[in-house]
Design an enzyme around this catalytic site. Structure first.
Site, PDB file in Angstrom:
ATOM      1  N   LYS A  19       0.879  -1.162  -0.086  1.00 61.17           N
ATOM      2  CA  LYS A  19       0.008  -0.030  -0.220  1.00 61.17           C
ATOM      3  C   LYS A  19       0.882   1.180  -0.088  1.00 61.17           C
ATOM      4  O   LYS A  19       0.751   2.102  -0.678  1.00 61.17           O
ATOM      5  CB  LYS A  19      -0.816   0.012   1.349  1.00 61.17           C
ATOM      6  CG  LYS A  19      -1.747   1.152   1.355  1.00 61.17           C
ATOM      7  CD  LYS A  19      -2.741   1.205   2.495  1.00 61.17           C
ATOM      8  CE  LYS A  19      -3.869   0.158   2.531  1.00 61.17           C
ATOM      9  NZ  LYS A  19      -4.796   0.392   3.773  1.00 61.17           N
ATOM     10  N   GLU A  54      10.183  -5.836   3.877  1.00 62.66           N
ATOM     11  CA  GLU A  54      10.207  -7.081   3.205  1.00 62.66           C
ATOM     12  C   GLU A  54      10.113  -7.199   1.576  1.00 62.66           C
ATOM     13  O   GLU A  54      10.763  -7.710   0.662  1.00 62.66           O
ATOM     14  CB  GLU A  54       9.676  -8.147   3.811  1.00 62.66           C
ATOM     15  CG  GLU A  54       9.899  -8.551   5.345  1.00 62.66           C
ATOM     16  CD  GLU A  54       9.126  -7.491   6.294  1.00 62.66           C
ATOM     17  OE1 GLU A  54       8.914  -8.022   7.497  1.00 62.66           O
ATOM     18  OE2 GLU A  54       8.620  -6.724   5.864  1.00 62.66           O
ATOM     19  N   GLY A 106      -5.188  -4.738   5.500  1.00 62.01           N
ATOM     20  CA  GLY A 106      -4.466  -5.544   4.840  1.00 62.01           C
ATOM     21  C   GLY A 106      -4.911  -7.111   4.683  1.00 62.01           C
ATOM     22  O   GLY A 106      -5.111  -7.830   3.605  1.00 62.01           O
ATOM     23  N   ARG A 107      -5.563  -7.450   5.955  1.00 59.70           N
ATOM     24  CA  ARG A 107      -6.112  -8.846   6.019  1.00 59.70           C
ATOM     25  C   ARG A 107      -7.479  -8.902   5.144  1.00 59.70           C
ATOM     26  O   ARG A 107      -8.138 -10.179   5.367  1.00 59.70           O
ATOM     27  CB  ARG A 107      -6.125  -9.407   7.268  1.00 59.70           C
ATOM     28  CG  ARG A 107      -6.676  -8.649   8.246  1.00 59.70           C
ATOM     29  CD  ARG A 107      -6.216  -9.120   9.652  1.00 59.70           C
ATOM     30  NE  ARG A 107      -6.625  -8.020  10.832  1.00 59.70           N
ATOM     31  CZ  ARG A 107      -6.304  -7.111  11.314  1.00 59.70           C
ATOM     32  NH1 ARG A 107      -4.964  -6.661  10.551  1.00 59.70           N
ATOM     33  NH2 ARG A 107      -6.532  -6.336  12.196  1.00 59.70           N
ATOM     34  N   GLU A 136      -4.359 -11.866  13.911  1.00 59.06           N
ATOM     35  CA  GLU A 136      -3.922 -10.386  13.944  1.00 59.06           C
ATOM     36  C   GLU A 136      -5.330  -9.550  14.290  1.00 59.06           C
ATOM     37  O   GLU A 136      -4.985  -8.479  14.866  1.00 59.06           O
ATOM     38  CB  GLU A 136      -3.466 -10.033  12.445  1.00 59.06           C
ATOM     39  CG  GLU A 136      -2.922  -8.681  12.408  1.00 59.06           C
ATOM     40  CD  GLU A 136      -2.181  -8.365  11.181  1.00 59.06           C
ATOM     41  OE1 GLU A 136      -0.778  -8.947  11.001  1.00 59.06           O
ATOM     42  OE2 GLU A 136      -2.549  -8.050  10.097  1.00 59.06           O
ATOM     43  N   HIS A 149      -2.501 -38.024   9.727  1.00 61.57           N
ATOM     44  CA  HIS A 149      -1.420 -38.636  10.015  1.00 61.57           C
ATOM     45  C   HIS A 149      -0.330 -37.675  10.453  1.00 61.57           C
ATOM     46  O   HIS A 149       0.981 -38.166  10.532  1.00 61.57           O
ATOM     47  CB  HIS A 149      -1.059 -39.283   8.683  1.00 61.57           C
ATOM     48  CG  HIS A 149      -1.798 -40.330   7.997  1.00 61.57           C
ATOM     49  ND1 HIS A 149      -1.579 -41.647   8.280  1.00 61.57           N
ATOM     50  CD2 HIS A 149      -2.962 -40.221   7.514  1.00 61.57           C
ATOM     51  CE1 HIS A 149      -2.656 -42.148   7.685  1.00 61.57           C
ATOM     52  NE2 HIS A 149      -3.567 -41.358   7.168  1.00 61.57           N
ATOM     53  N   LYS A 158       9.133  -4.320  14.011  1.00 59.91           N
ATOM     54  CA  LYS A 158       9.711  -3.406  12.896  1.00 59.91           C
ATOM     55  C   LYS A 158      10.476  -2.298  13.343  1.00 59.91           C
ATOM     56  O   LYS A 158      11.610  -2.060  12.618  1.00 59.91           O
ATOM     57  CB  LYS A 158       8.575  -2.855  11.968  1.00 59.91           C
ATOM     58  CG  LYS A 158       7.620  -4.000  11.262  1.00 59.91           C
ATOM     59  CD  LYS A 158       6.581  -3.056  10.557  1.00 59.91           C
ATOM     60  CE  LYS A 158       5.709  -4.173   9.733  1.00 59.91           C
ATOM     61  NZ  LYS A 158       4.532  -3.282   9.032  1.00 59.91           N
TER      62      LYS A 158
END
Length: 541
Positions: A196, A202, A253-254, A339, A370, A509
């Site tokens: 954004k 990152e 964001g999510r 979050e 499993h 951060k």
């Protein structure tokens, strides 16, 4: 908006739990009530929800609904839809629902549909692979700019352009992007840089590395091979990107896969199917807005989450999608829920006296059986399980011959039988007496039969929810994702927290910016704790 623990309904629910809920037994409940499945199963757009294997009954449901009403769930929901600034710490509206509202039927409709139309039109030019030359699409993002598209594209594999291959790079660890780049050719590759602000540490590190690789390998047209989903057009232009698609500060964001962040999805499934994804989500939006709480599936699931977290003491919930396409759904839900609702203070900043978000985790069935189902069946913790079943497969689109398709459809039946069997086993369990009566399995000759029977017994009475989709399509997947969004909203509304900020992400951060130069150049350890200073010294040695 009253916090749940300050309501009369909360006190009544506590009394109900002590008298009736703590020792609730599913096996007894089904034996007493032959209509339990009918009364505790619910329809929502694209999703059928069987809640009957949960540790509650109609009486419990009434207490939970009273709690929702006293906390003002409906008023809080309506405020979100109306664009009120319910993200109070950032003074922002929360309007991901507007991104999937039909033209003219939601807030900011002109802006939303202008970006949507432009993005989908551009995506179609790339999907014309004969003209564009693009064969590989690399999405570079992190968090919501990665998890949503990375979950949806494989989920809708049956609808993905057969000539395009999709890659997702998120980790700043160079091992992530390097394994992708070595498979690519610059002339055939489109990079989508999703940030954004166009400053995400990152993402920008990976974007700059991708650009360096592109140029080093002979790529000559950055503007043609890089596109950005961002609001920072100036920074994108400085990078060399001329094609950008933006979104707004009322898109978290999510919750952003419905926005320009969904560009990789649009490139994968095309404009018509992307609109179907939005249509399915909008159908669930209308259900959450209009269905009575007693039949409102997202609200009911959110209420169950409060019931398990605050009364039964469940610290986690396992998600087991019995569809390989949904293999990234648990990771997507981790961010969506943890979050959003991993908060320790209420909207007024007061410390909460009760627990909030559970840990959300899981893997697709049957792999999960499993791996960790041993603990679900015989472990010491109560862990509600969520099964996702898809009735009809989409093998027909795979271009296989009739014999192979028939074999795959038989495997689909085996898959569904496994999902149903696991939920049944969790509920029913097996007593030591039943285990003793079973034909003995190979076991130690040194252990007596009674001891072995105790090892092979299951307590049962372990709760699960089954969500059933008829087929995994853009429409049904859109509805399913929106269901989870509104479920998270419901539990957050009752807990009295702001589900739409994420300050817990920020501290690391900030500290990283301080530590980075200490790792890359000689610098004083002054101000650091002994552990961090010692680790830096070790890493620099």
């Amino acid at each position: 908006m009253i916090r749940c623990d300050r309501t009369a309904a909360w006190a009544a629910l506590k009394g109900h739990f002590e008298a009736h809920g703590r020792d609730f037994d599913l096996r007894v409940a089904f034996a007493r009530d032959p209509g339990r499945f009918s009364s505790l199963s619910f329809e929502a757009p694209g999703v059928f929800a069987d809640l009957s294997k949960n540790l509650f009954d109609v009486a419990t449901l009434h207490f939970l609904l009273d709690l929702a009403r006293e906390c003002g769930l409906e008023a809080q929901r309506d405020a979100m839809y109306a664009g009120k600034s319910i993200n109070t710490t950032e003074d922002r509206a929360v309007l991901h629902t507007a991104l999937r509202a039909p033209r003219g039927q939601g807030p900011h409709t002109d802006e939303v549909h202008a970006v949507l139309d432009a993005m989908l039109a551009w995506a179609e030019t790339v999907r014309d692979t004969a003209a564009s030359g693009i064969r590989h699409v690399v999405n570079i993002g992190i968090g919501g700019s990665d998890l949503g598209p990375q979950m949806v594209v494989p989920a809708l594999d049956a609808f993905v352009h057969p000539g395009l291959h999709f890659h997702f790079v998120s980790n700043v660890d160079g091992h992530d992007i390097s394994t992708v780049l070595r498979r690519l050719k610059p002339a055939e590759t489109l990079f989508v840089v999703a940030s954004k602000t166009f400053t995400t540490q990152e993402t920008m590190a990976n974007a700059q590395l991708a650009r360096s690789w592109f140029e080093a390998e002979g790529g000559t047209d950055i503007a043609r091979h890089f596109v950005a989903t961002t609001t920072n057009v100036e920074a994108a232009a400085a990078f060399g990107i001329t094609t950008t698609f933006g979104f707004w500060d009322w898109v978290g964001g999510r919750f952003s896969l419905w926005s320009a962040i969904g560009l990789p999805i649009a490139l994968a499934i095309g404009a018509d199917h992307f609109r179907e994804l939005l249509t399915g989500a909008h159908a669930m939006d209308r259900h959450f807005a209009e269905a009575p709480l007693a039949a409102n599936v997202p609200a009911l699931l959110g209420l169950l989450d409060v019931w398990y977290r605050n009364f039964h003491g469940a610290t986690s919930r396992s998600v087991a999608p019995y569809h390989h396409g949904l293999r990234r759904l648990p990771a997507y839900l981790q961010q969506l829920e943890m979050e959003s609702n991993g908060k320790r203070v209420d909207r007024d900043g007061e410390a909460l006296p009760y627990a909030t978000s559970p840990v959300v985790w899981g893997e697709p069935g049957t792999n999960s059986q499993h791996a960790y189902f041993q603990m679900l069946h015989q472990g010491t913790d109560l862990i509600p399980v969520e099964f996702l079943l898809v009735r009809r497969p989409t093998f027909g689109s795979a271009g296989l011959n009739d014999d192979l398709t028939a074999r795959l459809e038989r495997q689909q039946t085996l898959l569904l039988a496994n999902g149903l069997a696991q939920s049944q086993a969790l509920m029913c369990g097996k007593t030591a007496e039943q285990a003793l009566a079973d034909r003995p399995l190979p076991a130690s000759a040194q252990a007596d039969a009674a001891t072995l029977a105790r090892h092979r017994s299951f307590p049962g009475n372990r709760p699960s929810t089954t969500l059933l989709l008829d087929r995994l399509t853009p429409h049904s997947l859109g509805a399913l994702i929106a269901l989870y969004e509104h479920r998270v909203f419901t539990s957050g509304a009752l807990w009295g927290i702001n589900s739409f900020d994420q300050w817990g992400v920020e501290l690391g951060k900030v500290l990283c910016r301080d530590l980075l130069p200490r790792l890359t150049a000689e610098a004083s350890p002054e101000g650091l704790d002994a552990s961090t200073a010692g680790l830096i010294a070790r890493l620099r040695s």
